[in-house]
Motif scaffolding. Structure first.
Motif, PDB file in Angstrom:
ATOM      1  N   ASN A  50       2.439   9.419   2.380  1.00 13.41           N
ATOM      2  CA  ASN A  50       1.464   8.792   3.498  1.00 13.41           C
ATOM      3  C   ASN A  50      -0.036   8.736   3.135  1.00 13.41           C
ATOM      4  OD1 ASN A  50       1.757   7.995   6.321  1.00 13.41           O
ATOM      5  ND2 ASN A  50       0.256   9.595   6.278  1.00 13.41           N
ATOM      6  N   PHE A  51      -0.457   9.939   2.364  1.00  9.33           N
ATOM      7  CA  PHE A  51      -1.764   9.973   2.120  1.00  9.33           C
ATOM      8  C   PHE A  51      -2.168   8.836   1.073  1.00  9.33           C
ATOM      9  CE2 PHE A  51      -4.998  11.595  -1.112  1.00  9.33           C
ATOM     10  CZ  PHE A  51      -5.600  12.569  -0.229  1.00  9.33           C
ATOM     11  N   ILE A  52      -1.280   8.448   0.090  1.00  7.33           N
ATOM     12  CA  ILE A  52      -1.685   7.334  -0.933  1.00  7.33           C
ATOM     13  C   ILE A  52      -1.646   5.956  -0.199  1.00  7.33           C
ATOM     14  CG2 ILE A  52      -0.897   6.317  -3.016  1.00  7.33           C
ATOM     15  CD1 ILE A  52       0.220   8.738  -3.863  1.00  7.33           C
ATOM     16  N   ASP A  53      -0.585   5.880   0.767  1.00  3.38           N
ATOM     17  CA  ASP A  53      -0.566   4.539   1.395  1.00  3.38           C
ATOM     18  C   ASP A  53      -1.866   4.282   2.253  1.00  3.38           C
ATOM     19  OD1 ASP A  53       1.946   3.984   0.354  1.00  3.38           O
ATOM     20  OD2 ASP A  53       2.975   4.668   2.008  1.00  3.38           O
ATOM     21  N   LEU A  54      -2.241   5.440   3.193  1.00  2.00           N
ATOM     22  CA  LEU A  54      -3.291   5.373   3.688  1.00  2.00           C
ATOM     23  C   LEU A  54      -4.576   4.887   3.099  1.00  2.00           C
ATOM     24  CD1 LEU A  54      -2.913   8.404   6.454  1.00  2.00           C
ATOM     25  CD2 LEU A  54      -3.133   5.909   6.950  1.00  2.00           C
ATOM     26  N   ALA A  55      -4.635   5.684   1.989  1.00  2.00           N
ATOM     27  CA  ALA A  55      -5.970   5.338   0.968  1.00  2.00           C
ATOM     28  C   ALA A  55      -5.819   4.080   0.368  1.00  2.00           C
ATOM     29  CB  ALA A  55      -5.874   6.272  -0.193  1.00  2.00           C
ATOM     30  N   ASP A  56      -4.905   3.395   0.116  1.00  2.00           N
ATOM     31  CA  ASP A  56      -4.452   2.110  -0.171  1.00  2.00           C
ATOM     32  C   ASP A  56      -4.967   1.007   0.747  1.00  2.00           C
ATOM     33  OD1 ASP A  56      -3.951   0.351  -2.350  1.00  2.00           O
ATOM     34  OD2 ASP A  56      -1.951  -0.196  -1.411  1.00  2.00           O
ATOM     35  N   LYS A  57      -4.574   1.473   1.857  1.00  2.00           N
ATOM     36  CA  LYS A  57      -4.839   0.331   2.978  1.00  2.00           C
ATOM     37  C   LYS A  57      -6.227   0.564   3.334  1.00  2.00           C
ATOM     38  CE  LYS A  57      -0.433   1.001   5.257  1.00  2.00           C
ATOM     39  NZ  LYS A  57       0.420   1.370   6.420  1.00  2.00           N
ATOM     40  N   LEU A  58      -6.840   1.657   3.424  1.00  2.00           N
ATOM     41  CA  LEU A  58      -8.273   1.432   3.607  1.00  2.00           C
ATOM     42  C   LEU A  58      -9.101   0.911   2.595  1.00  2.00           C
ATOM     43  CD1 LEU A  58      -8.724   5.323   4.718  1.00  2.00           C
ATOM     44  CD2 LEU A  58      -9.407   3.409   6.066  1.00  2.00           C
ATOM     45  N   GLY A  59      -8.627   0.927   1.220  1.00  2.00           N
ATOM     46  CA  GLY A  59      -9.419   0.279   0.128  1.00  2.00           C
ATOM     47  C   GLY A  59      -9.272  -1.057   0.630  1.00  2.00           C
ATOM     48  N   LYS A  60      -8.367  -1.640   1.133  1.00  2.00           N
ATOM     49  CA  LYS A  60      -8.299  -3.096   1.318  1.00  2.00           C
ATOM     50  C   LYS A  60      -8.965  -3.730   2.519  1.00  2.00           C
ATOM     51  CE  LYS A  60      -3.897  -3.145  -1.539  1.00  2.00           C
ATOM     52  NZ  LYS A  60      -2.591  -3.332  -1.592  1.00  2.00           N
ATOM     53  N   LEU A  61      -9.465  -2.733   3.145  1.00  2.00           N
ATOM     54  CA  LEU A  61     -10.162  -3.130   4.612  1.00  2.00           C
ATOM     55  C   LEU A  61     -11.347  -3.642   4.452  1.00  2.00           C
ATOM     56  CD1 LEU A  61      -8.923  -0.498   7.203  1.00  2.00           C
ATOM     57  CD2 LEU A  61      -8.181  -2.889   6.928  1.00  2.00           C
ATOM     58  N   ASP A  62     -12.287  -3.797   3.295  1.00  4.85           N
ATOM     59  CA  ASP A  62     -13.324  -4.425   2.996  1.00  4.85           C
ATOM     60  C   ASP A  62     -14.461  -3.407   3.639  1.00  4.85           C
ATOM     61  OD1 ASP A  62     -15.395  -5.939   2.217  1.00  4.85           O
ATOM     62  OD2 ASP A  62     -15.620  -7.283   4.153  1.00  4.85           O
ATOM     63  N   THR A  63     -13.956  -1.875   3.504  1.00  2.00           N
ATOM     64  CA  THR A  63     -15.114  -1.097   4.467  1.00  2.00           C
ATOM     65  C   THR A  63     -16.325  -0.656   3.185  1.00  2.00           C
ATOM     66  OG1 THR A  63     -14.045   0.721   2.991  1.00  2.00           O
ATOM     67  CG2 THR A  63     -12.830   0.188   5.099  1.00  2.00           C
ATOM     68  N   ARG A  64     -17.383  -0.632   4.280  1.00  2.00           N
ATOM     69  CA  ARG A  64     -18.854  -0.445   3.412  1.00  2.00           C
ATOM     70  C   ARG A  64     -18.927   1.049   2.547  1.00  2.00           C
ATOM     71  NH1 ARG A  64     -23.969  -1.120   7.301  1.00  2.00           N
ATOM     72  NH2 ARG A  64     -24.876  -0.958   5.049  1.00  2.00           N
ATOM     73  N   TYR A  65     -17.885   1.872   3.127  1.00  2.85           N
ATOM     74  CA  TYR A  65     -17.846   3.162   2.053  1.00  2.85           C
ATOM     75  C   TYR A  65     -17.453   2.720   0.733  1.00  2.85           C
ATOM     76  CZ  TYR A  65     -16.813   8.082   1.021  1.00  2.85           C
ATOM     77  OH  TYR A  65     -16.776   9.072   0.148  1.00  2.85           O
ATOM     78  N   PHE A  66     -16.056   2.149   0.938  1.00  2.00           N
ATOM     79  CA  PHE A  66     -15.274   1.774  -0.716  1.00  2.00           C
ATOM     80  C   PHE A  66     -16.410   0.705  -1.351  1.00  2.00           C
ATOM     81  CE2 PHE A  66     -11.689   3.490   1.005  1.00  2.00           C
ATOM     82  CZ  PHE A  66     -10.722   3.648  -0.282  1.00  2.00           C
ATOM     83  N   ALA A  67     -17.206   0.020  -0.544  1.00  2.00           N
ATOM     84  CA  ALA A  67     -18.099  -0.759  -1.457  1.00  2.00           C
ATOM     85  C   ALA A  67     -19.026  -0.182  -2.147  1.00  2.00           C
ATOM     86  CB  ALA A  67     -18.766  -2.146  -0.457  1.00  2.00           C
TER      87      ALA A  67
END
Length: 525
Positions: A187-204
């Motif tokens: 669940n931890f890895i899946d959530l991280a993967d989903k967040l990474g694909k949401l075009d978030t400013r944090y990941f950018a």
């Protein structure tokens, strides 16, 4: 989570890995690189591992170093039961395991003072109170002149991951008891993967996070649980870590990794010059960590540094034995660092590798070779350091005591290989020559076992073991059948015989059992 866990993950077992940096002979070699006197590996010593996990590293090192008494604690009793069972199966009398907390271990009155105290990763995963207890343990129990190996998560390399870890843990906690240990990790890895694909400013703003999450997908889920799910996770600035350990009278020796000692391939000329202008050692290391964005450190500390003279360093180098841990033709002719790569000059490395392929040799013996004498002491020291950094060469224990070490490692390696009849659990054998570990996957272990048992057909023996366990070899993600399976087995056996057997022989692993080992096996029967 169990009440006795103090926030530490105990419902997921830790991995059964072997960590080479814990090896006494390697720690002594790395101290010599810095001109610091290490404990005498030819004498009777005492060694302690704090937070030993499954205890495999301690067991392997105990097998390869019968002259050292090993004591290790991990407060997860499940880990200790497995560690004690392996010690018993391997006939080890010098491996002692405890399921004590650090506080309970500190209060024990039956422990010796230690020449080595080692901690792999655990210091970043425990509370400040437990860290204080560890520092006090080191202060009381480490002998003057003793070495401490410690590895830990480091800033600034963890700076971008810490806020994301907190967010992911909050999401995982919201799922409550519906998630088991492995499910929490998934669940931890899946959530991280989903967040990474949401075009978030944090990941950018933190572009390396995406690559880090991809890397997580390939890591052992048990390791991820311990790395990310403990209540406490503290990535350290080097200055803070050094200040804490100073309370135990420790001073920094250097990195517990040969490649980390080679700044010429890890830093630019300008970076090296900038660091050279910083007199304070801790500040220099902190600055270097920012230059390379350090995420994980492996360090050696000493209680009372004895600085060797140039002549003493030279003499210790000349008396140090080295052995190849890879077939000469398979050794890379290039070492890549963070910034640069160094090519291995054939005029030095070819004759050096050829000399070492004859078996373990001291530098004094190597430098006596006519083709190497003209290279000179300093260039050979550099060449050996680079071979160690490549993982293709290892410093050895003294020749004295080899027969006893060989007998003990043979028993231990057989216990490890017997486990491979049923599952892929351990990935190393013990070497009586180096006093450390040898990478040995399940197939190699079974092939060695067939030779020990004098089986007429190694491929058929391995195939029978796999079949009894309901397993088959895989190729391109699919299980092999019939003749294709047999052909793949025979090819792997041929590669093992061609590339591994001679190397293992130099490392002290006999293809056939020793006479003394065979005699003891008959007596046990």
């Amino acid at each position: 989570m169990a009440n006795w866990s103090a926030g530490y993950v105990v419902d997921v077992e830790y991995t059964h890995g072997f960590y080479q940096e814990l090896t006494p002979s390697l720690l002594g070699f790395l101290a010599l690189l810095q001109g610091i006197q290490a404990p005498d590996l030819g004498s009777s010593l005492a060694y302690c591992e704090l937070g030993c996990g499954q205890g495999f590293s301690t067991n392997l090192l105990a097998a390869a170093n019968p002259h050292i008494q090993f004591h290790a604690t991990d407060f997860n009793p499940g880990h200790i039961v497995g560690a004690q069972s392996l010690a018993q199966a391997g006939g080890l009398q010098n491996a002692h395991f405890y399921d004590d907390s650090f506080a309970d271990f500190l209060d024990r009155s039956d422990l010796p003072d230690f020449d080595f105290i080692c901690l792999h990763g655990i210091y970043s995963w425990i509370s400040p109170e437990n860290r204080k207890t560890i520092v006090e343990f080191i202060r009381r129990k480490l002998k003057p002149g003793g070495l401490v190996y410690i590895s830990y998560n480091t800033m600034p390399g963890w700076a971008s991951m810490m806020p994301l870890r907190r967010l992911l843990l909050e999401h995982t906690a919201a799922q409550g008891s519906r998630l088991s240990g492995p499910s929490r990790v998934t669940n931890f890895i899946d959530l991280a993967d989903k967040l990474g694909k949401l075009d978030t400013r944090y990941f950018a703003s933190h572009p390396k996070l995406a690559k880090r999450i991809e890397k997580l997908k390939d890591q052992n889920t048990n390791y991820i649980a311990h790395e990310y799910f403990n209540q406490d996770l503290e990535p350290f600035y080097f200055t803070d870590l050094a200040q804490e350990l100073a309370e135990a009278k420790l001073t920094w020796v250097g990195p517990a990794n040969a490649q980390e000692n080679l700044d010429e391939i890890n830093l630019t000329k300008e970076q090296r010059e900038f660091l050279a202008g910083i007199d304070d050692i801790a500040l220099r290391q902190l600055t270097r960590d920012h230059i390379v964005d350090q995420q994980f450190r492996r360090d050696i500390f000493v209680k009372g540094a004895v600085h060797l003279s140039a002549q003493q360093v030279r003499e210790q180098w000349l008396e140090t034995r080295f052995v190849l841990s890879a077939k000469g033709s398979k050794i890379p002719r290039e070492l890549r660092g963070l910034r640069h790569a160094v090519k291995l000059h054939s005029g030095i490395y070819d004759p050096l590798i050829a000399a070492l392929e004859k078996g373990p040799s001291t530098l004094r013996e190597v430098i006596a070779e006519p083709t190497l004498a003209q290279a000179g002491f300093n260039r050979l020291v550099q060449a050996l350091t680079i071979l160690v950094a490549l993982g293709s060469c290892q410093p050895c224990l003294p020749a004295q005591g080899l027969a006893e070490r060989r007998l003990q490692t043979e028993r231990f390696n057989r216990a490890v290989a017997n486990q491979s009849r049923f599952e892929r659990k351990f990935s190393h054998f013990a070497s009586p020559v180096t006093g450390g570990g040898i990478a040995a996957d399940r197939m190699a272990q079974l092939m060695w076992l067939s030779l020990q048992d004098k089986e007429a057909d190694t491929a058929r023996f391995v195939g029978t073991v796999l079949s009894a366990a309901g397993q088959r070899l895989m190729k391109d993600g699919k299980p092999l059948q019939g003749e294709a399976h047999d052909a793949e087995l025979r090819q792997r056996v041929a590669e093992f015989e061609q590339n591994t057997l001679d190397v293992w022989a130099a490392l002290g692993l006999n293809a056939a059992p020793s006479q003394e080992s065979s005699k003891q096996a008959r007596l046990r029967a």
